[in-house]
Design a protein around this motif. Structure first.
Motif, PDB file in Angstrom:
ATOM      1  N   GLU A  52       0.816  -1.202   0.000  1.00  0.00           N
ATOM      2  CA  GLU A  52       0.000   0.000   0.000  1.00  0.00           C
ATOM      3  C   GLU A  52       0.857   1.263   0.000  1.00  0.00           C
ATOM      4  N   GLU A  53       0.400   2.229  -0.769  1.00  0.00           N
ATOM      5  CA  GLU A  53       0.964   3.574  -0.723  1.00  0.00           C
ATOM      6  C   GLU A  53       0.055   4.455   0.139  1.00  0.00           C
ATOM      7  N   LEU A  54       0.584   5.581   0.571  1.00  0.00           N
ATOM      8  CA  LEU A  54      -0.165   6.521   1.398  1.00  0.00           C
ATOM      9  C   LEU A  54      -0.486   7.758   0.569  1.00  0.00           C
ATOM     10  N   ALA A  55      -1.767   8.040   0.378  1.00  0.00           N
ATOM     11  CA  ALA A  55      -2.205   9.236  -0.341  1.00  0.00           C
ATOM     12  C   ALA A  55      -2.668  10.272   0.672  1.00  0.00           C
ATOM     13  N   VAL A  56      -2.153  11.495   0.556  1.00  0.00           N
ATOM     14  CA  VAL A  56      -2.472  12.564   1.508  1.00  0.00           C
ATOM     15  C   VAL A  56      -2.993  13.771   0.745  1.00  0.00           C
ATOM     16  N   ARG A  65      -3.537  20.204  -2.405  1.00  0.00           N
ATOM     17  CA  ARG A  65      -2.597  19.352  -3.137  1.00  0.00           C
ATOM     18  C   ARG A  65      -2.803  17.893  -2.733  1.00  0.00           C
ATOM     19  N   LEU A  66      -2.311  17.000  -3.581  1.00  0.00           N
ATOM     20  CA  LEU A  66      -2.325  15.571  -3.283  1.00  0.00           C
ATOM     21  C   LEU A  66      -0.912  15.035  -3.454  1.00  0.00           C
ATOM     22  N   THR A  67      -0.414  14.336  -2.443  1.00  0.00           N
ATOM     23  CA  THR A  67       0.910  13.730  -2.495  1.00  0.00           C
ATOM     24  C   THR A  67       0.793  12.261  -2.111  1.00  0.00           C
ATOM     25  N   LEU A  68       1.511  11.413  -2.835  1.00  0.00           N
ATOM     26  CA  LEU A  68       1.544   9.985  -2.544  1.00  0.00           C
ATOM     27  C   LEU A  68       2.919   9.605  -2.016  1.00  0.00           C
ATOM     28  N   ASP A  81       3.791  13.755  -6.518  1.00  0.00           N
ATOM     29  CA  ASP A  81       3.120  14.979  -6.082  1.00  0.00           C
ATOM     30  C   ASP A  81       2.398  15.556  -7.286  1.00  0.00           C
ATOM     31  N   ASP A  82       1.155  15.975  -7.094  1.00  0.00           N
ATOM     32  CA  ASP A  82       0.367  16.411  -8.251  1.00  0.00           C
ATOM     33  C   ASP A  82       0.839  17.744  -8.832  1.00  0.00           C
ATOM     34  N   ASN A  83       1.572  18.542  -8.064  1.00  0.00           N
ATOM     35  CA  ASN A  83       2.075  19.836  -8.553  1.00  0.00           C
ATOM     36  C   ASN A  83       0.981  20.693  -9.181  1.00  0.00           C
ATOM     37  N   GLY A  84      -0.211  20.599  -8.615  1.00  0.00           N
ATOM     38  CA  GLY A  84      -1.337  21.391  -9.113  1.00  0.00           C
ATOM     39  C   GLY A  84      -2.104  20.753 -10.239  1.00  0.00           C
ATOM     40  N   ALA A  85      -1.633  19.614 -10.754  1.00  0.00           N
ATOM     41  CA  ALA A  85      -2.292  18.978 -11.904  1.00  0.00           C
ATOM     42  C   ALA A  85      -3.660  18.415 -11.551  1.00  0.00           C
ATOM     43  N   ILE A  86      -3.918  18.227 -10.258  1.00  0.00           N
ATOM     44  CA  ILE A  86      -5.197  17.661  -9.862  1.00  0.00           C
ATOM     45  C   ILE A  86      -6.326  18.696  -9.937  1.00  0.00           C
ATOM     46  N   HIS A  87      -5.968  19.970 -10.106  1.00  0.00           N
ATOM     47  CA  HIS A  87      -6.981  21.014 -10.212  1.00  0.00           C
ATOM     48  C   HIS A  87      -7.690  20.919 -11.568  1.00  0.00           C
ATOM     49  N   ARG A  88      -8.968  21.202 -11.575  1.00  0.00           N
ATOM     50  CA  ARG A  88      -9.709  21.225 -12.829  1.00  0.00           C
ATOM     51  C   ARG A  88      -9.362  22.482 -13.618  1.00  0.00           C
ATOM     52  N   LEU A  89      -9.661  22.452 -14.914  1.00  0.00           N
ATOM     53  CA  LEU A  89      -9.354  23.598 -15.762  1.00  0.00           C
ATOM     54  C   LEU A  89     -10.113  24.848 -15.333  1.00  0.00           C
TER      55      LEU A  89
END
Length: 199
Positions: A52-56, A65-68, A81-89
Motif C-alpha cells: 500500500e501507498e499513502l495518499a495525503v 494538493r495531493l501527495t503519494l 506529487d500532483d504539482n497542481g495537476a489535480i486542479h480542474r481547468l
C-alpha cells in the motif's frame, strides 16, 4: 458508570486517536510545507505491487494538493506529487477523494471530487497510474463527469463490465440523464445513456 462502559469509552478514545498518530509521521511532515493542514488520507495499492501507498490530501498556502508516499526501508518516501495537476481547468480544487479500484485491474485509482457550478453540482475525476511510467509515476485522467445535484457517482457493473454511473436531474432548462461509462479493458467509454425531461 460500570467498568465495561469505562473500558468502552477509553478504547473509543484510543481508536479515534490512532489514525492521527499514524499520520503524524516525521517522514510525511518533513516533505510537506510547514503550513500544511491535512484534509484526508488513504492507504491503497496504486501500482499493483501488493504494497500500500499513502495518499495525503492537504492544503498549504491556500492551495489544495495531493501527495503519494511509498514505503521504503521502513520509512515513507515521497513518490508522487500532483504539482497542481489535480486542479480542474475551471480552477476548482478537490474537496475530497477516494482510493478504489474502479476498473478491476487490481490497482487503486484516485477519485477526486469537486464542487462546481456555484456548488450546485459535483464533478468526479478518476486518475489512474500510467503503466508505462511506473518508475517515474504519472497519473492521467481516465474519466470525468458531473452529478447534479451534488452527489457521488455509482460504482458497479454493467453487463459484466466495471462501470461508473453519473446522474443529472432534469430542470426547466436542461434534460436530465443517467449516464454510464463501462471499462472496455483500456478505457472507460459511454455504454448507456437514459435521458429524461422534467414533467
Amino acid at each position: 458508570m460500570t467498568a465495561n462502559k469505562i473500558i468502552f469509552l477509553l478504547l473509543t478514545g484510543i481508536l479515534w486517536l490512532l489514525p492521527a498518530v499514524s499520520l503524524a509521521n516525521p517522514d510525511v511532515y518533513s516533505v510537506l510545507p510547514a503550513d500544511t493542514r491535512i484534509l484526508q488520507y488513504s492507504l491503497a495499492d496504486f501500482d499493483g505491487d501488493a504494497r500500500e501507498e499513502l495518499a495525503v490530501l492537504y492544503t498549504a498556502s491556500s492551495e489544495t494538493r495531493l501527495t503519494l508516499f511509498r514505503e521504503n526501508s521502513g520509512h515513507w518516501a515521497r513518490w508522487w506529487d500532483d504539482n497542481g495537476a489535480i486542479h480542474r481547468l475551471d480552477g476548482n480544487e478537490p474537496r475530497s477523494f477516494e482510493a478504489v479500484d474502479t476498473n478491476g485491474d487490481g490497482r487503486a485509482e484516485v477519485l477526486a471530487y469537486y464542487l462546481t457550478d456555484k456548488n450546485t453540482a459535483m464533478a468526479a475525476r478518476i486518475l489512474s497510474l500510467d503503466e508505462q511510467n511506473l518508475g517515474n509515476p504519472v497519473f492521467k485522467v481516465i474519466l470525468e463527469d458531473i452529478t447534479t445535484p451534488p452527489g457521488y457517482p455509482l460504482l458497479g457493473m454493467e453487463e459484466m463490465a466495471f462501470s461508473v454511473t453519473f446522474m443529472r436531474m432534469a430542470t426547466e432548462e436542461k434534460s436530465g440523464y443517467r449516464r454510464v461509462y463501462c471499462w472496455n479493458g483500456e478505457s472507460f467509454e459511454k455504454c448507456v445513456e437514459v435521458v429524461w425531461k422534467k414533467e
